[in-house]
Design a protein around this motif. Structure first.
Motif, PDB file in Angstrom:
ATOM      1  N   ILE A 171       7.862   0.807  15.787  1.00 34.50           N
ATOM      2  CA  ILE A 171       8.459  -0.511  15.623  1.00 34.50           C
ATOM      3  C   ILE A 171       9.361  -0.595  14.393  1.00 34.50           C
ATOM      4  O   ILE A 171      10.031  -1.605  14.184  1.00 34.50           O
ATOM      5  CB  ILE A 171       7.368  -1.600  15.535  1.00 34.50           C
ATOM      6  N   GLY A 172       9.364   0.434  13.561  1.00 35.27           N
ATOM      7  CA  GLY A 172      10.200   0.410  12.369  1.00 35.27           C
ATOM      8  C   GLY A 172       9.861   1.572  11.466  1.00 35.27           C
ATOM      9  O   GLY A 172       8.949   2.360  11.751  1.00 35.27           O
ATOM     10  N   HIS A 173      10.597   1.707  10.363  1.00 31.59           N
ATOM     11  CA  HIS A 173      10.351   2.818   9.444  1.00 31.59           C
ATOM     12  C   HIS A 173      10.731   2.425   8.028  1.00 31.59           C
ATOM     13  O   HIS A 173      11.468   1.474   7.798  1.00 31.59           O
ATOM     14  CB  HIS A 173      11.138   4.062   9.875  1.00 31.59           C
ATOM     15  N   ARG A 174      10.203   3.175   7.088  1.00 31.52           N
ATOM     16  CA  ARG A 174      10.554   3.062   5.682  1.00 31.52           C
ATOM     17  C   ARG A 174      10.637   4.468   5.102  1.00 31.52           C
ATOM     18  O   ARG A 174       9.976   5.397   5.585  1.00 31.52           O
ATOM     19  CB  ARG A 174       9.524   2.238   4.901  1.00 31.52           C
ATOM     20  N   GLY A 175      11.454   4.623   4.057  1.00 34.36           N
ATOM     21  CA  GLY A 175      11.594   5.915   3.417  1.00 34.36           C
ATOM     22  C   GLY A 175      11.193   5.849   1.958  1.00 34.36           C
ATOM     23  O   GLY A 175      11.220   4.788   1.335  1.00 34.36           O
ATOM     24  N   GLY A 176      10.787   6.976   1.394  1.00 35.65           N
ATOM     25  CA  GLY A 176      10.411   7.021  -0.003  1.00 35.65           C
ATOM     26  C   GLY A 176      10.280   8.446  -0.507  1.00 35.65           C
ATOM     27  O   GLY A 176      10.291   9.402   0.279  1.00 35.65           O
ATOM     28  N   LEU A 177      10.143   8.587  -1.828  1.00 34.20           N
ATOM     29  CA  LEU A 177      10.022   9.908  -2.437  1.00 34.20           C
ATOM     30  C   LEU A 177       8.577  10.370  -2.534  1.00 34.20           C
ATOM     31  O   LEU A 177       8.294  11.456  -3.027  1.00 34.20           O
ATOM     32  CB  LEU A 177      10.659   9.886  -3.839  1.00 34.20           C
ATOM     33  N   ASN A 178       7.637   9.513  -2.078  1.00 36.99           N
ATOM     34  CA  ASN A 178       6.228   9.912  -2.016  1.00 36.99           C
ATOM     35  C   ASN A 178       5.602   9.272  -0.790  1.00 36.99           C
ATOM     36  O   ASN A 178       6.267   8.578  -0.016  1.00 36.99           O
ATOM     37  CB  ASN A 178       5.499   9.490  -3.300  1.00 36.99           C
ATOM     38  N   LYS A 179       4.302   9.504  -0.604  1.00 33.95           N
ATOM     39  CA  LYS A 179       3.613   9.025   0.596  1.00 33.95           C
ATOM     40  C   LYS A 179       2.969   7.656   0.408  1.00 33.95           C
ATOM     41  O   LYS A 179       2.181   7.225   1.244  1.00 33.95           O
ATOM     42  CB  LYS A 179       2.543  10.033   1.016  1.00 33.95           C
ATOM     43  N   GLU A 180       3.294   6.977  -0.662  1.00 35.77           N
ATOM     44  CA  GLU A 180       2.659   5.694  -0.953  1.00 35.77           C
ATOM     45  C   GLU A 180       3.381   4.559  -0.231  1.00 35.77           C
ATOM     46  O   GLU A 180       4.124   3.774  -0.826  1.00 35.77           O
ATOM     47  CB  GLU A 180       2.650   5.460  -2.461  1.00 35.77           C
ATOM     48  N   PHE A 181       3.146   4.467   1.084  1.00 38.72           N
ATOM     49  CA  PHE A 181       3.722   3.411   1.898  1.00 38.72           C
ATOM     50  C   PHE A 181       2.691   2.317   2.141  1.00 38.72           C
ATOM     51  O   PHE A 181       1.490   2.592   2.226  1.00 38.72           O
ATOM     52  CB  PHE A 181       4.199   3.962   3.246  1.00 38.72           C
ATOM     53  N   PRO A 182       3.112   1.069   2.270  1.00 37.80           N
ATOM     54  CA  PRO A 182       2.167   0.002   2.606  1.00 37.80           C
ATOM     55  C   PRO A 182       1.560   0.247   3.982  1.00 37.80           C
ATOM     56  O   PRO A 182       2.196   0.873   4.844  1.00 37.80           O
ATOM     57  CB  PRO A 182       3.032  -1.266   2.574  1.00 37.80           C
ATOM     58  N   PRO A 183       0.324  -0.232   4.219  1.00 39.93           N
ATOM     59  CA  PRO A 183      -0.344   0.044   5.503  1.00 39.93           C
ATOM     60  C   PRO A 183       0.346  -0.599   6.695  1.00 39.93           C
ATOM     61  O   PRO A 183       0.213  -0.119   7.814  1.00 39.93           O
ATOM     62  CB  PRO A 183      -1.747  -0.544   5.297  1.00 39.93           C
ATOM     63  N   LYS A 184       1.080  -1.699   6.475  1.00 39.21           N
ATOM     64  CA  LYS A 184       1.762  -2.376   7.567  1.00 39.21           C
ATOM     65  C   LYS A 184       3.232  -2.556   7.225  1.00 39.21           C
ATOM     66  O   LYS A 184       3.603  -2.665   6.060  1.00 39.21           O
ATOM     67  CB  LYS A 184       1.122  -3.743   7.852  1.00 39.21           C
ATOM     68  N   LEU A 185       4.055  -2.616   8.268  1.00 41.42           N
ATOM     69  CA  LEU A 185       5.483  -2.818   8.085  1.00 41.42           C
ATOM     70  C   LEU A 185       5.744  -4.255   7.683  1.00 41.42           C
ATOM     71  O   LEU A 185       5.304  -5.197   8.344  1.00 41.42           O
ATOM     72  CB  LEU A 185       6.245  -2.512   9.381  1.00 41.42           C
ATOM     73  N   LYS A 186       6.449  -4.427   6.567  1.00 40.50           N
ATOM     74  CA  LYS A 186       6.798  -5.765   6.122  1.00 40.50           C
ATOM     75  C   LYS A 186       8.033  -6.253   6.851  1.00 40.50           C
ATOM     76  O   LYS A 186       8.913  -5.472   7.200  1.00 40.50           O
ATOM     77  CB  LYS A 186       7.068  -5.776   4.610  1.00 40.50           C
TER      78      LYS A 186
END
Length: 499
Positions: free
Chosen positions: A27-42
């Motif tokens: 349903i969507g994606h986010r990118g980052g330089l580490n694996k610390e992504f929020p548990p749900k898509l904002k």
């Protein structure tokens, strides 16, 4: 979004992309330089409300231009896929279903190299006729869909004009009041305040302007912006008017030429391969549709720019960035001819915010000519400015467009590992398309950055591949023809005695 939130720094050799799922589907994606992504898509609103995200104040015209460009990129790249593939797919689906039905229900069949003849009982005639009706429905869709998308294209431009009218009213409400507009005491007493009176009158004036034809709307915008008329100065004005008149035919007359269209044709001097006559049916084939998208993007971008610069002269830097970024984006998407038109317009703009922006537009314009095959004009554009005292970043771009690989290599070494000119520029910038396959360029890149050279695709590969495949199928009708690939191959006459 990767482009807006992910910034690579020196020494970083990897990043992460998180795909968010709902019921197992992305349903969507986010990118980052580490694996610390929020548990749900904002959501976008949640992202904006997050205190960690800087709040950037944008002007109304900046938002209008941004929205216009985003919508037009869809019409430019994605809609042509629908136009070319939808008729083909709908025809194939019905044809395969018919073949499967015949294989299962025939009494016998005769197979030859180029055809198969099936024998069926009369009890199956009604079912076969239903397949023919489905094919005719698919053929009708293939004729209707281009018209609907053309109507949508025109509506998108009209919506942008609507937003511009409101922006002018917000900035200069005193310009909206007509000299002949009067209110009775009874009408004034119905409002709670003078401010409410003013807002009502302004909204009424804008609504009235939006009910006029396209030419009157543009004239309203130019007049309220204190700009001179542009109709005689814009060479493609007859094509823009023809598009709107054809849209009206699609909406109100099923594409059938009427007296109003012919009068407009005579007044504005429309041109076409075939001169239409009263009662002829007009279409929106791929060539006509593509040309229309180009006209709308060019005219819309030009109008938004001149109005923006006039009503908000303090935002020249923003407006410069908007038109320059559009030109670059078109080059990156392989739309070189349209990029040339946009960047030629940008080159002639007055009061450009700074010399760097002006030179960026010239470099991109020269590169667009080079990539379109017009090397002579490309070099002439570059020679219009003196590049002797510019930064190495500009010099390496100019050398790359000219194809001087040795100069490019020397300048690359001079720039070195610079945060202002990262390795991604060499991999992604279109100015390096002409030199990036040279072994000397590749080796120089490897020696400076210590990694292999991974060039970006010249175009967005997925879209380019699909369109290339569609062209190979020879499914591009002439300018004023509707697609014919879904015409029924089953022409049945009822058996004797059956109606």
């Amino acid at each position: 979004m990767l482009g807006s939130t992910l910034v690579m720094g020196q020494g970083e050799d990897r990043f992460y992309v998180c795909i968010y799922l709902e019921d197992g589907e992305p349903i969507g994606h986010r990118g980052g330089l580490n694996k610390e992504f929020p548990p749900k898509l904002k959501t976008k609103k949640e992202d904006f409300d997050d205190d960690s995200v800087p709040k950037v104040k944008r002007s109304g015209m900046d938002e209008i231009c941004k929205q216009f460009i985003e919508v037009m990129m869809g019409y430019l790249e994605y809609v042509p896929i629908i136009l070319q593939l939808a008729p083909l797919l709908s025809h194939q689906m019905v044809q395969r279903a018919l073949t499967s039905f015949l294989e299962k229900n025939c009494n016998s069949c005769e197979r030859e190299e180029t055809r198969i003849i099936y024998e069926l009982s009369l009890q199956r005639f009604a079912a076969i006729r239903r397949f023919e009706e489905n094919m005719l429905a698919a053929a009708s869709t293939s004729r209707t869909l281009p018209r609907l998308l053309t109507v949508g294209l025109v509506a998108s431009l009209e919506y942008s004009l609507n937003l511009v009218m409101k922006e002018i009213a917000a900035r200069y409400p005193e310009r909206i009041f007509g000299e002949d507009r009067k209110l009775s005491v009874r009408e004034v007493l119905q409002f709670q305040s003078i401010e409410e009176v003013r807002e009502t009158v302004i909204n009424d004036e804008i609504d009235k302007a939006q009910r006029d034809n396209f030419e009157s709307q543009v004239d309203w915008i130019l007049g309220k912006s204190k700009l001179d008329p542009i109709f005689d100065k814009y060479p493609d004005w007859p094509k823009i008017i023809e598009l709107f008149e054809r849209r009206n035919l699609f909406v109100h007359a099923n594409g059938i030429v009427n007296e109003h269209y012919l009068k407009a044709r005579a007044k504005y001097k429309f041109t076409s391969q075939k001169e239409p006559r009263l009662g002829d049916e007009l279409h929106s084939g791929p060539k006509y549709y593509t040309a229309s998208v180009h006209h709308v993007i060019h005219f819309g971008a030009m109008l938004l720019q001149v109005v923006w610069r006039k009503i908000a002269p303090d935002e020249t830097k923003l407006s410069d960035k908007s038109i320059g970024d559009l030109g670059y984006e078109l080059i990156a998407r392989g739309q070189y001819k349209l990029a040339i038109r946009i960047l030629e317009f940008a080159k002639e703009l007055r009061n450009v915010s700074d010399d760097q922006r002006r030179r960026m537009n010239v470099v991109n314009l020269a590169n667009a000519y080079k990539l379109s095959g017009d090397e002579k004009t490309s070099f002439r554009v570059l020679e219009s400015l003196d590049w002797s005292a510019v930064s190495p970043e500009f010099k390496v771009s100019v050398a790359a467009i000219k194809g001087n690989v040795d100069d490019v290599v020397l300048l690359m070494k001079k720039i070195g590992v610079s945060g202002d000119f990262p390795s991604e520029n060499y991999e992604q910038w279109p100015v390096f398309y002409g030199v990036r396959d040279d072994p000397k360029f590749v080796e120089c890149f490897r020696s400076i950055f210590g990694v292999e050279y991974v060039p970006a695709a010249r175009k967005q590969a997925g879209i380019a591949q699909v369109l290339a495949w569609a062209e190979e199928q020879d499914i591009s009708p002439d300018e004023d023809e509707s697609p014919k690939i879904v015409e029924s191959n089953v022409k049945l006459q009822p058996p004797q005695g059956e109606e």
